[in-house]
Design an enzyme around this catalytic site. Structure first.
Site, PDB file in Angstrom:
ATOM      1  CG  ASP A  88     -31.432  -2.055  35.993  1.00 47.27           C
ATOM      2  OD1 ASP A  88     -30.402  -2.581  35.561  1.00 47.27           O
ATOM      3  OD2 ASP A  88     -31.445  -1.246  36.935  1.00 47.27           O
TER       4      ASP A  88
ATOM      5  CE  LYS B 194     -29.431  -2.200  29.146  1.00 45.77           C
ATOM      6  NZ  LYS B 194     -30.291  -1.778  30.255  1.00 45.77           N
TER       7      LYS B 194
ATOM      8  N   GLY C 176     -25.534  -4.414  34.835  1.00 44.29           N
ATOM      9  CA  GLY C 176     -25.833  -5.744  35.344  1.00 44.29           C
ATOM     10  C   GLY C 176     -26.937  -6.314  34.489  1.00 44.29           C
ATOM     11  CG  HIS C 177     -26.900  -6.394  30.783  1.00 45.79           C
ATOM     12  ND1 HIS C 177     -26.653  -6.105  29.465  1.00 45.79           N
ATOM     13  CD2 HIS C 177     -26.984  -5.204  31.412  1.00 45.79           C
ATOM     14  CE1 HIS C 177     -26.587  -4.787  29.314  1.00 45.79           C
ATOM     15  NE2 HIS C 177     -26.777  -4.223  30.484  1.00 45.79           N
TER      16      HIS C 177
ATOM     17  CD  GLN D 242     -24.425   1.892  31.648  1.00 44.34           C
ATOM     18  OE1 GLN D 242     -23.765   2.104  30.649  1.00 44.34           O
ATOM     19  NE2 GLN D 242     -24.117   0.922  32.477  1.00 44.34           N
TER      20      GLN D 242
END
Ligand code: GDP
Ligand code: IMO
Ligand code: MG
Length: 428
Positions: free
Chosen positions: A13, A16, A40-41, A223
């Site tokens: 988080d 990215k 989750g991007h 990640q």
């Protein structure tokens, strides 16, 4: 500069998605190489917010081909629904390429992920419950299902039956759950064949040929270094290689083709799930960072644990990734602090450690040694060049650069696509 790997340098988080989107606009391919819908991007374009889980952030750049590499684990229902949502918002998803070798997350692995966590009790990892760990375990155990298995019904049925032979024993006898029917799993998987087949490619061949032709390929990690299964805070990690080396095994592009490694790092630190976190704040400063930085998980909505910048983690992440550039994100969040603490080393049972301790036991006992830098009160969101930043913010960036193992090439000052201070061109 054709092959660039973009990774997270902390516990995920870091931003990215935003960085990938920015570089992806100038790339021919954006490739995911590890993880799955545990990621989750977030990408914000012109005030519109997109939360991407399985799709590479390059999907939002019209000229760019998004690729899901062999190292990714795919939940087909999630992928379909993510594509449908984006399509309904006007994003073209037809360019997507999926590796024939990527593994599938069958429904039983989602169940096993959740029941295993429940059984671990206070030893739980705090997984996202998406079936990531069990699916990578199946891959290593050689009982996994791959995208290409969808196109051979007999093989698929044999593989599902073989896997369920073991899993049903576990589910029924150990976890007290109902057994799962082979046919139910096979039917669910086969229902995706029609839309998956046209997207399936030998992506390793495609990407190597693209590099031969001088195209720009950006590899986007899920990640981060500290969640990497080999180099992170094991066992409180995810189950894939999230560091830059994972881009090679996860796509079939060899190490000598990689030109740059961009590590994304927040101006402070966050972590979701369980596990050690030396600079974690349990006081109102932590709550302040969480509220100001909107630190809630994109995938599970869980509040993220917050703490100050950790230069030991930064140096370690730069080293294991071979970072050539750092992208420092969310500097704007720190506005308003009188002094900004930065962890420069650890105290482990009275001994100073400048580098990551060798054992997890020592890491669990690590106490941060802080240096205090001057804060600033100006709003940074309009800054676009380094000179626009207030002097104290400039000093903070330069101090971090000096202790973090690579040059800081860009600084994030807001969630929007353009809210970035560029110091060095990464693609140039
Ligand atoms: P990822 O998983 O590394 O892609 O990061 P996430 O999307 O999970 O979390 C990063 C959050 O920070 C998202 O909400 C982004 O929109 C936001 N963000 C990224 N860069 C910046 C920045 O420089 N400033 C601010 N205020 N927010 C940012
Ligand atoms: P992005 O790509 C933050 C964490 C989980 C848990 C551990 C194992 O958005 O940075 P898993 O479901 O992977 O088996 O969970 O890893 N985790 C993440 N934390 N960002 C992520 O992805 C994460 N993906 C997994 O919270 O602690
Ligand atoms: Mg995220």
């Amino acid at each position: 500069m054709p092959a660039i790997v973009l990774v997270g340098a902390q516990w995920g988080d870091e931003g990215k998605g935003k960085a990938t989107d920015a570089l992806g606009q100038h790339s021919d391919y954006v490739v995911k190489f590890n993880g799955g819908n545990n990621a989750g991007h977030t990408v914000v374009i012109g005030g519109e917010k997109y939360a991407l889980h399985l799709l590479p952030s390059g999907i939002l750049s019209p000229g760019c081909i998004p690729v899901i590499g062999n190292g990714v684990v795919i939940d087909l229902a999630v992928l379909r629904s993510e594509m449908d949502t984006l399509t309904s918002r006007g994003v073209d998803c037809s360019r997507l390429m999926i590796s024939a070798d990527a593994h599938l997350i069958p429904s039983y692995n989602r169940i096993l992920d959740k029941v295993a966590e429940r059984f671990l009790g206070n030893r739980r990892i705090g997984t996202t419950g998406r079936g990531i760990g069990p699916t990578y375990a199946d891959k290593m155990n050689r009982v996994g299902l791959r995208v290409q298995d969808l196109f051979d019904e007999n093989i698929l049925r044999q593989k599902v039956a073989g896997a369920l032979d073991q899993k049903n024993h576990l589910l029924v006898k150990v976890y007290n759950r109902r057994a799962i029917e082979v046919e139910q799993v096979v039917e669910e998987l086969l229902s995706a064949v029609e839309w998956v087949r046209p997207l399936t490619r030998d992506t390793g061949l495609e990407l190597n040929r693209a590099l031969d032709a001088g195209r720009t390929v950006l590899f986007e990690a899920g990640q981060a270094a500290m969640l990497d299964v080999d180099h992170g805070t094991y066992p409180f990690v995810t189950s894939s290689n999230a560091i830059s080396a994972g881009a090679c095994t996860g796509t079939g592009v060899p190490p000598n083709r990689i030109d740059r490694v961009v590590a994304v790092i927040k101006a402070y630190t966050t972590r979701v799930g369980e596990g050690p976190f030396p600079t974690e704040l349990h006081d109102e400063s932590g709550q302040w960072l969480q509220a100001k930085g909107h630190e809630f998980g994109v995938t599970t909505g869980r509040p993220r644990r917050c703490g100050w910048y950790d230069a030991v983690v930064a140096r370690y992440a730069s080293r294991v990734n071979g970072a050539t550039d750092l992208v420092l994100t969310k500097l704007d969040v720190l506005t308003g602090l009188e002094r900004v603490p930065v962890c420069v080393a650890y105290d482990v049972d009275g001994q100073r450690h400048e580098e990551m301790p060798m054992t997890q036991t020592d890491f669990h006992h690590a106490r941060p040694i802080y240096e205090y830098l001057d804060g600033w009160s100006e709003d940074l969101s309009g800054c676009r060049s380094f000179d626009d930043l207030p002097a104290a913010a400039q000093r903070y960036v330069l101090a971090l650069e000096g202790m973090s193992g690579a040059r800081i090439s860009a600084v994030g000052v807001g969630p929007g696509r353009d809210a970035t201070v560029i110091r060095h061109e990464i693609l140039g």
